[in-house]
Every structure is written in C-alpha cells, then in structure tokens.
Design a protein around this motif. Sequence first.
Motif, mmCIF file in Angstrom:
data_model
loop_
_atom_site.group_PDB
_atom_site.id
_atom_site.type_symbol
_atom_site.label_atom_id
_atom_site.label_comp_id
_atom_site.label_asym_id
_atom_site.label_seq_id
_atom_site.Cartn_x
_atom_site.Cartn_y
_atom_site.Cartn_z
ATOM 1 N N SER A 67 0.855 -1.188 0.000
ATOM 2 C CA SER A 67 0.000 0.000 0.000
ATOM 3 C C SER A 67 0.886 1.232 0.000
ATOM 4 C CB SER A 67 -0.933 0.014 1.220
ATOM 5 O OG SER A 67 -0.188 0.103 2.428
ATOM 6 N N GLN A 68 0.281 2.371 -0.298
ATOM 7 C CA GLN A 68 1.003 3.638 -0.260
ATOM 8 C C GLN A 68 0.506 4.489 0.897
ATOM 9 O OE1 GLN A 68 0.431 4.244 -4.819
ATOM 10 N NE2 GLN A 68 2.078 5.642 -4.219
ATOM 11 N N ALA A 69 1.409 5.297 1.436
ATOM 12 C CA ALA A 69 1.062 6.175 2.551
ATOM 13 C C ALA A 69 -0.052 7.127 2.119
ATOM 14 C CB ALA A 69 2.284 6.951 3.007
ATOM 15 N N ASP A 70 -1.102 7.166 2.909
ATOM 16 C CA ASP A 70 -2.318 7.881 2.517
ATOM 17 C C ASP A 70 -2.116 9.372 2.308
ATOM 18 O OD1 ASP A 70 -4.746 5.856 2.896
ATOM 19 O OD2 ASP A 70 -3.242 5.458 4.419
ATOM 20 N N TYR A 71 -1.289 9.994 3.133
ATOM 21 C CA TYR A 71 -1.228 11.454 3.152
ATOM 22 C C TYR A 71 -0.026 12.032 2.406
ATOM 23 C CZ TYR A 71 -4.540 10.576 6.967
ATOM 24 O OH TYR A 71 -5.595 10.138 7.728
ATOM 25 N N PHE A 72 0.588 11.239 1.542
ATOM 26 C CA PHE A 72 1.748 11.724 0.798
ATOM 27 C C PHE A 72 1.379 12.018 -0.656
ATOM 28 C CE2 PHE A 72 3.812 10.415 4.551
ATOM 29 C CZ PHE A 72 5.060 11.025 4.580
ATOM 30 N N TRP A 73 1.908 13.159 -1.137
ATOM 31 C CA TRP A 73 1.557 13.686 -2.454
ATOM 32 C C TRP A 73 2.821 14.113 -3.204
ATOM 33 C CZ3 TRP A 73 -3.718 15.057 -3.868
ATOM 34 C CH2 TRP A 73 -4.666 14.764 -2.868
ATOM 35 N N PRO A 74 2.710 14.246 -4.538
ATOM 36 C CA PRO A 74 3.840 14.802 -5.294
ATOM 37 C C PRO A 74 4.182 16.205 -4.792
ATOM 38 C CG PRO A 74 2.225 13.819 -6.774
ATOM 39 C CD PRO A 74 1.593 13.843 -5.412
ATOM 40 N N ASN A 75 5.450 16.516 -4.807
ATOM 41 C CA ASN A 75 5.928 17.828 -4.370
ATOM 42 C C ASN A 75 5.834 18.819 -5.540
ATOM 43 O OD1 ASN A 75 7.274 20.051 -3.418
ATOM 44 N ND2 ASN A 75 9.096 18.938 -2.732
ATOM 45 N N SER A 80 9.081 15.317 -9.754
ATOM 46 C CA SER A 80 9.663 13.992 -9.970
ATOM 47 C C SER A 80 10.434 13.495 -8.750
ATOM 48 C CB SER A 80 10.602 14.020 -11.181
ATOM 49 O OG SER A 80 11.665 14.939 -10.964
ATOM 50 N N GLY A 81 10.443 14.275 -7.683
ATOM 51 C CA GLY A 81 11.180 13.916 -6.478
ATOM 52 C C GLY A 81 10.327 13.162 -5.474
ATOM 53 N N GLN A 151 2.290 1.034 3.136
ATOM 54 C CA GLN A 151 2.369 2.496 3.215
ATOM 55 C C GLN A 151 3.743 3.021 2.798
ATOM 56 O OE1 GLN A 151 0.361 4.726 6.149
ATOM 57 N NE2 GLN A 151 -1.278 3.227 6.439
ATOM 58 N N ALA A 152 4.147 2.581 1.623
ATOM 59 C CA ALA A 152 5.391 3.068 1.025
ATOM 60 C C ALA A 152 5.225 4.522 0.582
ATOM 61 C CB ALA A 152 5.759 2.198 -0.174
ATOM 62 N N VAL A 153 6.343 5.213 0.454
ATOM 63 C CA VAL A 153 6.344 6.608 -0.004
ATOM 64 C C VAL A 153 7.276 6.714 -1.203
ATOM 65 C CG1 VAL A 153 6.869 9.005 0.575
ATOM 66 C CG2 VAL A 153 5.887 7.490 2.312
ATOM 67 N N ILE A 154 6.739 7.145 -2.314
ATOM 68 C CA ILE A 154 7.539 7.261 -3.534
ATOM 69 C C ILE A 154 8.741 8.173 -3.292
ATOM 70 C CG2 ILE A 154 7.547 8.216 -5.888
ATOM 71 C CD1 ILE A 154 4.717 7.195 -6.207
#
Length: 386
Positions: A67-75, A80-81, A151-154
Amino acid sequence: MKRLGLFYIFTILTITSFAQVTIKLQAQNVLRKQVLAEAEWAMKQSPITVTAESSPLSTGGKHDFFSQADYFWPNPANPSGPYINRDGETNPANFIAHRKAMIRFSTIIGALASAYQLTSDEKYVKQAMVHLEAWFVNPETLMNPNLSFSQAVIGSSTGRSWGIIDTIHLMEVAQGIIAMEKSKSLNKSNLSKIKKWFNEYILWLNTSKNGVAEKTSKNNHSACWVMQVASFAKLVKDEKMLDSLRWMYKNVQLPNQMATDGSFPLELARTKPYGYSIFNLDAFTMICQILSTPKDNLWKFETGDGKSIHKGISYLYPFVADKSKWTLKQDVMFWNNWPVAQPFLIFGAIRFNNYDWYTTWKKLDLKPTNEEVIRNLPIRHPLIWM
C-alpha cells in the motif's frame, strides 16, 4: 447484617448481568436483518487476495501486501522527487487494491461468522473456509505473513512502520474464526495452518524493525498495534503475549496517551482531531474488550491519576451524541462522515449498562459506505465480539 450485605451485592451483580444481556439481545435484534442480508451477499463472493492485483511501485513479490502512505503527495516544487506529507489529506491516486481486498475479506468473514452465530447454519462456515484457505493456506493465492511493503512513499521508503495499521482489518477475520471454531465444517488441518500464519505474523510484528517501531510509537498507531496483536494472540491462545499486552495497556497506552480529562492530546493535535479521537477511543475500547478477564478486567482499570476507558468514553460521548458541541477545529477531510455506529458506544454501553450510549449507537449509521470511514472502522460486525 453480613447476610444483608451479601444479598445486596448479589442483587446488584444480578441486575448488572441482566442489563448487559438485555443490551446484547437488543443489539442482536437491531443487527439481525442487516447481518443475514450481508451474509447472503458473502455467500456469492469468490476470494480475492493480494495476488489478484499488483503495483509496479512495490518492491515485494506477488504474495506481499503493498500500500502507499495515505497522506503523501507529489511535491509541486519537485514533481519527480520524493512525495511530501500533507497530514490528513488522502491522496486518491494511491494504490489501495490490496487494502480494499483485505477489507472485503474482513467483511465477508465478519458477515458469515455473524450469520453462523445467529443461525448455526453450517453453510456460512463452509463458505468462510473457501476465503480463509485462499488467504492463508493456498500457496498460489496466500498472503505472506508480514507488512514489509505497506504504506510506502515514492522516492523515500519502500515500506514503513506506520503501514502496519493496515492489518487492523484482519481482526474480524481472527475473531470470525473464533466464533466459528466449534463448527464441524471448519477444516481442522487447514485451521492449524491458518493459526500458524497468525503465529508467524505475531512474531514478525514483535521482531521486525517496522513492527517494533510501530509497537513503540506514541499515538493511535501503537494503540492499534496492541489491539490487533491482542486479536491475533487470542486466536492462537498465546497467553504470554496476551499478558504482555495487558501490561502495555495499563503501563504504556493509557498513562501516556490519555489526558486526565479523558481526551487524547496527540489525536487532538492532528488535522483531523475529531475523527482521530473517535478512532483511538475505538482502539482503546477494543483492547479492553479483547484482553479483559475476570482476574484482570481492563474495563475497570484506572491509573493513579484517574485515567480509564470509562473516562475516555465519557469525555467523547457528548460530541458524538451532538456534534455541534465540538468546539475544536473541524477535520480537514471527511468531517461530515463522522460519527457512525462506533464500537466504543455499543461495547461501552454493554460493559457500563449505559442505555444512552446504546441508544446513540443504534441511531447512527450501522453500515457506513464511505471508504475512509471503513478504513478507520475495522470493527463492523459487533455480534462476533459479544
């Protein structure tokens, strides 16, 4: 005089026991139609496990929950970071297929176990075994007993300790098994394999880097760690683990998370203070529900400075019964979706013979459909816990 005293105590205990049974029976009647309808839906469902869908973002294998961390978004400043945190704001683009599959699994087992409890019809257990075997026994479809990639974070993490909270949705699977365990249709050989899976997961939760980090965190995450490990340990009858969790509740969770007025300051500091306060109180309530014994009744436990589960429910109840009384900031998202028929209301009502709490529970949404609410409501089939 002594006989009168004993008679008085006996009378009070009898009245208390009768009141608890009465609320349980009333709740059963309220839920019966809903339970049987949901069970009929569950009878028609085929298993969907983590192997049904995968994400190219996962560094795990096809049997690993991701799964991906719910509250994380592209900067915006660096598209691309690495993703950045926007607390309380759920990113709708996240991969949540495995979480949805697990919630579906929990719903199916919860519904079937509840219906079996009401009717003793073996068909519900037979159908439950199909799903249990798919998730825990069948080598082609089973899930590995770890949450290393949740809850991974890109751009920064392939899996975080915070993601362990995702398996709170296995709690009603574990409790559903307990509710059906005496059935003649529960395959004993496969039941042993299922319990082996949970034993391995308990070990991972207590020894892995992420598991230990979640266990020692300070807010609802540590409460949910205790809550779910308690549920799994109860299934496998790990008494040593259960004793350690009772100690944690009395010496770590309750003293460190609750204020003397019954609130949870760490949850009130979040961007969703209302929803997180409810969520954490539900977790504390379920800890008491799962771990209490006649000799160690957590429902009655109180710290030296007066903190207790009763105080926690008493603090939050007025704001759940009448949301307009909430004077703190509103949640940044999903403010209008809370409260629903919260576990702390029904189990608190039963334990403390409080009909106001029961009446409020009965009036609220007993079958919410909002995905964010469901994500934070792992206990949706209260009958199997009573």
